[in-house]
Structures are given as C-alpha cells and as structure tokens.
Design an enzyme around this catalytic site. Sequence first.
Site, PDB file in Angstrom:
ATOM      1  N   ASP A 134       2.021   4.039   2.752  1.00  0.00           N
ATOM      2  CA  ASP A 134       0.897   4.771   2.191  1.00  0.00           C
ATOM      3  C   ASP A 134       1.287   5.959   1.591  1.00  0.00           C
ATOM      4  O   ASP A 134       1.663   5.820   0.387  1.00  0.00           O
ATOM      5  CB  ASP A 134      -0.004   5.404   3.330  1.00  0.00           C
ATOM      6  CG  ASP A 134      -1.356   5.776   2.757  1.00  0.00           C
ATOM      7  OD1 ASP A 134      -1.700   5.594   1.594  1.00  0.00           O
ATOM      8  OD2 ASP A 134      -2.347   6.121   3.422  1.00  0.00           O
ATOM      9  N   ASP A 135       1.641   7.088   2.131  1.00  0.00           N
ATOM     10  CA  ASP A 135       2.234   8.119   1.432  1.00  0.00           C
ATOM     11  C   ASP A 135       3.506   8.850   2.427  1.00  0.00           C
ATOM     12  O   ASP A 135       3.368   9.693   3.244  1.00  0.00           O
ATOM     13  CB  ASP A 135       1.236   9.504   1.276  1.00  0.00           C
ATOM     14  CG  ASP A 135       0.088   8.884   0.155  1.00  0.00           C
ATOM     15  OD1 ASP A 135       0.279   9.034  -0.635  1.00  0.00           O
ATOM     16  OD2 ASP A 135      -1.194   8.619   0.901  1.00  0.00           O
ATOM     17  N   HIS A 157       1.542   4.984  -2.509  1.00  0.00           N
ATOM     18  CA  HIS A 157       1.215   5.775  -3.555  1.00  0.00           C
ATOM     19  C   HIS A 157       2.389   6.355  -3.898  1.00  0.00           C
ATOM     20  O   HIS A 157       2.878   7.062  -3.169  1.00  0.00           O
ATOM     21  CB  HIS A 157       0.033   6.738  -3.070  1.00  0.00           C
ATOM     22  CG  HIS A 157      -1.233   6.277  -2.529  1.00  0.00           C
ATOM     23  ND1 HIS A 157      -2.070   5.720  -3.389  1.00  0.00           N
ATOM     24  CD2 HIS A 157      -1.438   5.682  -1.406  1.00  0.00           C
ATOM     25  CE1 HIS A 157      -3.059   5.486  -2.913  1.00  0.00           C
ATOM     26  NE2 HIS A 157      -2.708   5.228  -1.529  1.00  0.00           N
ATOM     27  N   GLU A 188     -11.324   3.320   5.659  1.00  0.00           N
ATOM     28  CA  GLU A 188     -10.318   4.261   6.472  1.00  0.00           C
ATOM     29  C   GLU A 188     -11.066   5.372   6.956  1.00  0.00           C
ATOM     30  O   GLU A 188     -11.296   5.173   8.009  1.00  0.00           O
ATOM     31  CB  GLU A 188      -9.451   4.831   5.292  1.00  0.00           C
ATOM     32  CG  GLU A 188      -8.363   5.780   6.071  1.00  0.00           C
ATOM     33  CD  GLU A 188      -7.884   6.712   4.747  1.00  0.00           C
ATOM     34  OE1 GLU A 188      -6.639   7.216   5.168  1.00  0.00           O
ATOM     35  OE2 GLU A 188      -8.217   6.599   3.441  1.00  0.00           O
ATOM     36  N   HIS A 194       0.968  -1.188   0.180  1.00  0.00           N
ATOM     37  CA  HIS A 194      -0.092  -0.001  -0.160  1.00  0.00           C
ATOM     38  C   HIS A 194       1.043   1.348  -0.093  1.00  0.00           C
ATOM     39  O   HIS A 194       1.439   1.679   1.057  1.00  0.00           O
ATOM     40  CB  HIS A 194      -0.897  -0.109   1.272  1.00  0.00           C
ATOM     41  CG  HIS A 194      -2.012   0.987   1.278  1.00  0.00           C
ATOM     42  ND1 HIS A 194      -3.116   1.067   2.039  1.00  0.00           N
ATOM     43  CD2 HIS A 194      -1.890   2.354   0.809  1.00  0.00           C
ATOM     44  CE1 HIS A 194      -3.780   2.034   1.881  1.00  0.00           C
ATOM     45  NE2 HIS A 194      -3.206   2.927   0.994  1.00  0.00           N
TER      46      HIS A 194
END
Length: 357
Positions: free
Chosen positions: A289-290, A26, A211, A24
């Site tokens: 994630d980010d 990005h 989420e 996961h």
Amino acid sequence: MTSTAASTTELENFVRSLPKAELHLHIEGTLEPELIFALAARNGVALPYASVQALRAAYQFTNLQSFLDLYYAGASVLLAERDFYDMTMAYLRRAQADGVVHAEIMFDPQTHTVRGVPMETVFAGIARALREMRDTTGMSGCLLMSFLRHLSEQDAFDTLDAALPLRAQYADVWTGIGLDSGERGNPPEKFQRVYARCRELGFRLVAHAGEEGPAAYVRDALDLLHVERIDHGVRSEDDPALIQRLREQRIPLTVCPLSNLKLCVVDSLNQHNLARLLRQGLCITINSDDPAYFGGYLLENYLASAKALNLSREELATLAENSLHASFLPAARKQELVQRLRDGMGPARPNRGDEPA
C-alpha cells in the site's frame, strides 16, 4: 544464533526467494522521511517539521483521513522529473530486494497537477525509473493512473483528458486506471461514467473498495465500474453471497495487512481475515500500500502476516502465485514466473488448476 532467530531468518529467506508481484502500491506512499527532506532541500520547499525524526513521529494515524492529510503534505516536495524518478527508483530497488519481479504502481496525478506540476513531468519521471529497471535488471512494472475519489468525476474526466495525449509515448508502461483516496461518501457509482470511458479506451481497471467502505462498495465496483481486481476488499466478508462470487469468479483482492493495522481497519494483525479468506479459496494477494507510512514493504507484510496468522509455507507460496496470476502481465510471462515459483517449491507444489487467466 537462537533457534527462534534462525527460524525467522529462514522464513525471511524463503519469502524473499518467492517470485512475486506487488499489485497495490501507491508510489507517493513510498516517500521515506529522509527522501522527503532531501527533496525539500533540493527544491526549496519549507516543511512544517524540524527534522526527519519529527516527521517520522508524525506518522501516528487515527484513521484514513488523518493519514491522507500527511500523505498529501509529503507529496508537496515532488516538483521535477528527477524527483519522481528518484522516488520510484528507490522503491523499485527496495522491492526487487524483497523478491518482487513485477510491480503495478498506482500514482495520483491530481495530487501534483493541482500544484502546477505538469502531467508530463509526473509520467516522465516514474516511467524512466520503470524502464531503467526493466532494461537493467529484468524487473517489470506498469502504471495504474488513479483518480482521487474525494474529488469530482468531472475532475477525473479532466485528468484523463490531460493524460491521454501521452498514452502513445508511455504505452509500454501505462496499463490501467485505479480509484483511491477516502471511500466515505464517495461510492463507486460516483465514477461510473469515467470508468465506462476508460473501459472503452481499453485500459485495465481496478478500484479501492471495502477498506473503510462497506461490502456493497465491492459489489458496485464490480457491477458499475467493471473492475477486474479489487484493492483491499476486506469488508467483503460481511456479505456471504459476495464472498461466494469472489471465490467462484476468482476475482483478486489486493490486501494490505500492515496498512489495515496502521489505519485501524483491524485492531491487531492476528484478527485479520486474509488467512480466513485465503483458506476459503479466494484469490488473495499481499501488498504494502503506502509502505513508508505504514511501517513495512512487501517482505515485512508477508512476514508479519505469516507470524500473526500462522501461514504455512504452502500458503505463502500460494499468495505469491496468486499475485502473479492476478497481475496484468502477458499470459506467457505469467506462466514463466509461475513455473519458476513452482520449480523453487519442488515436486510437492500442486497445480491448483483454477487460477485466473
């Protein structure tokens, strides 16, 4: 060195040594402020920030939407193939240093094509970095082209149609389809038809759900979109029947603890439910994630979770093993990596016998 510092270093070395996958991630969310400024200067893009420090100071989010606004602004510096290559390579090198052996990278072509960046440019830059890392280091990776859920399903169809002519050229790296951006007001059912088309085309399917959206979105992502993996999924705990289904069917959740903390999904990391879900037998994985925006790459997410939730080494190894099983790697490669992990843990490492294929 104090005993606390020594134990922290020992834990860090242990987690880094675990072969693990990041599922996961990005890629646009790996743009560090320094790289944003470098690409802006290279491409002549004016930024509304006076310095790297001013941009970093802006990374104070109150919710998912306030983060997304900054995220899309940062992506404005990505214009040429070289930009996408530089961004992806920077992440891959960092991930490999954290012990990542396989990365499944989400990217948002709509963020770029709306600015006039050709679809081919996006694919070419990211794929070149993935292939270079694979060929030079053995670290594998694949792409999950993700639709922006705040846009229409027709826009998603148009994006798919624009990308499909590139499929054969990037068949070695383009594996799946994802769904991201703001959940509120954008339920899974909105994308049911385009996901059906992607399934017909043979893509592996994932989607963000649970989420900021309710547990019902997780159920709908499974039943309406037919995804194999749920990105986030932390709200699943609100539905005991759903938790039982996730456990029995070994449906992976790609949990992002530092992201959840930064976006106020949880008030503090020691309140996060990932350890509780893991101990109930769910296939939980840890991801970043980010990471440029949320203050931690994969290693930091593991370490912060270990400290806040009192995760044992056995549990950390299980999280890493879960990530390998939950990946879209070929079965033989999964088993090779799982065996490497178990060999590193020694003879006490059990064979769970209930891993997903």
